[in-house]
Design a protein around this motif. Structure first.
Motif, mmCIF file in Angstrom:
data_model
loop_
_atom_site.group_PDB
_atom_site.id
_atom_site.type_symbol
_atom_site.label_atom_id
_atom_site.label_comp_id
_atom_site.label_asym_id
_atom_site.label_seq_id
_atom_site.Cartn_x
_atom_site.Cartn_y
_atom_site.Cartn_z
ATOM 1 N N ARG A 149 -27.300 -40.391 1.929
ATOM 2 C CA ARG A 149 -27.041 -38.952 1.887
ATOM 3 C C ARG A 149 -27.720 -38.344 3.099
ATOM 4 N NH1 ARG A 149 -28.491 -36.831 -4.068
ATOM 5 N NH2 ARG A 149 -29.717 -35.528 -2.708
ATOM 6 N N PRO A 150 -27.223 -37.231 3.588
ATOM 7 C CA PRO A 150 -27.837 -36.624 4.780
ATOM 8 C C PRO A 150 -29.125 -35.864 4.420
ATOM 9 C CG PRO A 150 -25.989 -35.306 4.028
ATOM 10 C CD PRO A 150 -26.028 -36.522 3.157
ATOM 11 N N GLU A 151 -30.117 -36.640 3.950
ATOM 12 C CA GLU A 151 -31.392 -36.056 3.518
ATOM 13 C C GLU A 151 -32.399 -36.097 4.657
ATOM 14 O OE1 GLU A 151 -32.954 -37.329 -0.353
ATOM 15 O OE2 GLU A 151 -31.077 -38.421 -0.599
ATOM 16 N N TRP A 152 -33.194 -35.055 4.729
ATOM 17 C CA TRP A 152 -34.214 -34.928 5.769
ATOM 18 C C TRP A 152 -35.502 -34.432 5.143
ATOM 19 C CZ3 TRP A 152 -32.979 -36.181 10.827
ATOM 20 C CH2 TRP A 152 -31.627 -36.421 11.053
ATOM 21 N N GLU A 153 -36.604 -34.704 5.838
ATOM 22 C CA GLU A 153 -37.904 -34.236 5.376
ATOM 23 C C GLU A 153 -38.664 -33.646 6.556
ATOM 24 O OE1 GLU A 153 -40.451 -36.199 2.023
ATOM 25 O OE2 GLU A 153 -40.814 -37.235 3.919
ATOM 26 N N LEU A 154 -39.311 -32.530 6.296
ATOM 27 C CA LEU A 154 -40.113 -31.848 7.307
ATOM 28 C C LEU A 154 -41.477 -31.556 6.710
ATOM 29 C CD1 LEU A 154 -40.470 -30.127 9.968
ATOM 30 C CD2 LEU A 154 -39.572 -28.202 8.629
ATOM 31 N N ASP A 155 -42.522 -31.895 7.454
ATOM 32 C CA ASP A 155 -43.893 -31.594 7.049
ATOM 33 C C ASP A 155 -44.516 -30.824 8.205
ATOM 34 O OD1 ASP A 155 -46.459 -31.500 6.038
ATOM 35 O OD2 ASP A 155 -46.785 -33.652 6.072
ATOM 36 N N ALA A 156 -44.841 -29.555 7.962
ATOM 37 C CA ALA A 156 -45.343 -28.686 9.030
ATOM 38 C C ALA A 156 -46.647 -28.006 8.604
ATOM 39 C CB ALA A 156 -44.295 -27.638 9.370
ATOM 40 N N ALA A 157 -47.339 -27.468 9.587
ATOM 41 C CA ALA A 157 -48.602 -26.783 9.328
ATOM 42 C C ALA A 157 -48.387 -25.358 8.821
ATOM 43 C CB ALA A 157 -49.452 -26.762 10.602
ATOM 44 N N VAL A 158 -47.129 -24.924 8.779
ATOM 45 C CA VAL A 158 -46.810 -23.574 8.325
ATOM 46 C C VAL A 158 -45.940 -23.640 7.075
ATOM 47 C CG1 VAL A 158 -46.975 -22.589 10.643
ATOM 48 C CG2 VAL A 158 -44.773 -23.418 9.815
ATOM 49 N N ASP A 159 -45.884 -22.562 6.344
ATOM 50 C CA ASP A 159 -45.019 -22.481 5.169
ATOM 51 C C ASP A 159 -43.568 -22.678 5.601
ATOM 52 O OD1 ASP A 159 -44.974 -21.496 2.167
ATOM 53 O OD2 ASP A 159 -43.276 -20.582 3.220
ATOM 54 N N THR A 160 -42.830 -23.490 4.862
ATOM 55 C CA THR A 160 -41.448 -23.812 5.240
ATOM 56 C C THR A 160 -40.414 -23.141 4.328
ATOM 57 O OG1 THR A 160 -41.605 -25.856 3.957
ATOM 58 C CG2 THR A 160 -42.022 -26.023 6.338
ATOM 59 N N GLY A 161 -40.800 -22.091 3.652
ATOM 60 C CA GLY A 161 -39.871 -21.379 2.783
ATOM 61 C C GLY A 161 -38.641 -20.861 3.506
ATOM 62 N N TRP A 162 -38.765 -20.582 4.791
ATOM 63 C CA TRP A 162 -37.644 -20.082 5.592
ATOM 64 C C TRP A 162 -36.489 -21.067 5.667
ATOM 65 C CZ3 TRP A 162 -36.664 -23.344 9.575
ATOM 66 C CH2 TRP A 162 -37.702 -24.188 9.971
ATOM 67 N N VAL A 163 -36.746 -22.360 5.398
ATOM 68 C CA VAL A 163 -35.682 -23.370 5.485
ATOM 69 C C VAL A 163 -34.577 -23.073 4.471
ATOM 70 C CG1 VAL A 163 -35.143 -25.841 5.281
ATOM 71 C CG2 VAL A 163 -37.267 -25.116 6.401
ATOM 72 N N ARG A 164 -34.925 -22.422 3.371
ATOM 73 C CA ARG A 164 -33.922 -22.079 2.342
ATOM 74 C C ARG A 164 -32.808 -21.207 2.905
ATOM 75 N NH1 ARG A 164 -38.398 -20.661 -2.152
ATOM 76 N NH2 ARG A 164 -39.329 -19.901 -0.246
ATOM 77 N N GLU A 165 -33.083 -20.487 3.985
ATOM 78 C CA GLU A 165 -32.084 -19.594 4.590
ATOM 79 C C GLU A 165 -31.390 -20.216 5.802
ATOM 80 O OE1 GLU A 165 -31.468 -16.891 2.887
ATOM 81 O OE2 GLU A 165 -33.138 -17.414 1.560
ATOM 82 N N ALA A 166 -31.774 -21.427 6.175
ATOM 83 C CA ALA A 166 -31.189 -22.062 7.363
ATOM 84 C C ALA A 166 -29.721 -22.412 7.114
ATOM 85 C CB ALA A 166 -31.979 -23.321 7.717
ATOM 86 N N PRO A 167 -28.853 -22.150 8.071
ATOM 87 C CA PRO A 167 -27.428 -22.464 7.891
ATOM 88 C C PRO A 167 -27.178 -23.974 7.830
ATOM 89 C CG PRO A 167 -27.848 -21.568 10.090
ATOM 90 C CD PRO A 167 -29.138 -21.503 9.339
#
Length: 130
Positions: A58-76
């Motif tokens: 499946r086209p699954e990805w993972e991101l681990d960042a030093a900042v909150d990643t809540g904005w990803v929910r709005e990414a196109p």
């Protein structure tokens, strides 16, 4: 377990076919060249480990960042599967969409880790035997 693995590998290396049945899929991944998943008397999946992983990718990805990643929910082109502060696991409708998430994350701060998620045989087994 290491002794069992060694003996089975030595036997298989002589050319003798070895049939190994186990619910311990981590051991199966280490030992077996060809895999067959059975359920209810039927073959649900078969092939090499790489063939099974490719067939059920499946086209699954993972991101681990030093900042909150809540904005990803709005990414196109992205569907968030799980989210916990700086970590997000998501589906992307294209590699470009996934890399756009990475570019946005880099612009926001430090990225510790980013990449595709490889499914395990256990996950594939669970999926095909449902």
């Amino acid at each position: 377990m290491e002794t069992t693995v060694r003996v089975l590998r030595e036997t298989a290396d002589t050319g003798v076919p070895v049939l190994f049945s186990s619910h311990q899929l981590d051991v199966v991944e280490r030992l077996c060249d060809e895999l067959v998943i059975l359920a209810d008397g039927r073959v649900r999946a078969a092939g090499s480990r790489s063939e099974l992983l490719a067939a059920h990718a499946r086209p699954e990805w993972e991101l681990d960042a030093a900042v909150d990643t809540g904005w990803v929910r709005e990414a196109p082109g992205v569907e968030v599967l799980s989210f916990d502060g700086g970590r997000v696991h998501f589906l992307a409708d294209s590699e470009a969409a996934a890399h756009a998430v990475l570019a946005d994350a880099v612009a926001r701060g430090t990225v510790h880790r980013f990449g595709p998620v490889t499914r395990t045989l256990h996950e594939i087994f669970t999926e095909v035997t449902r």
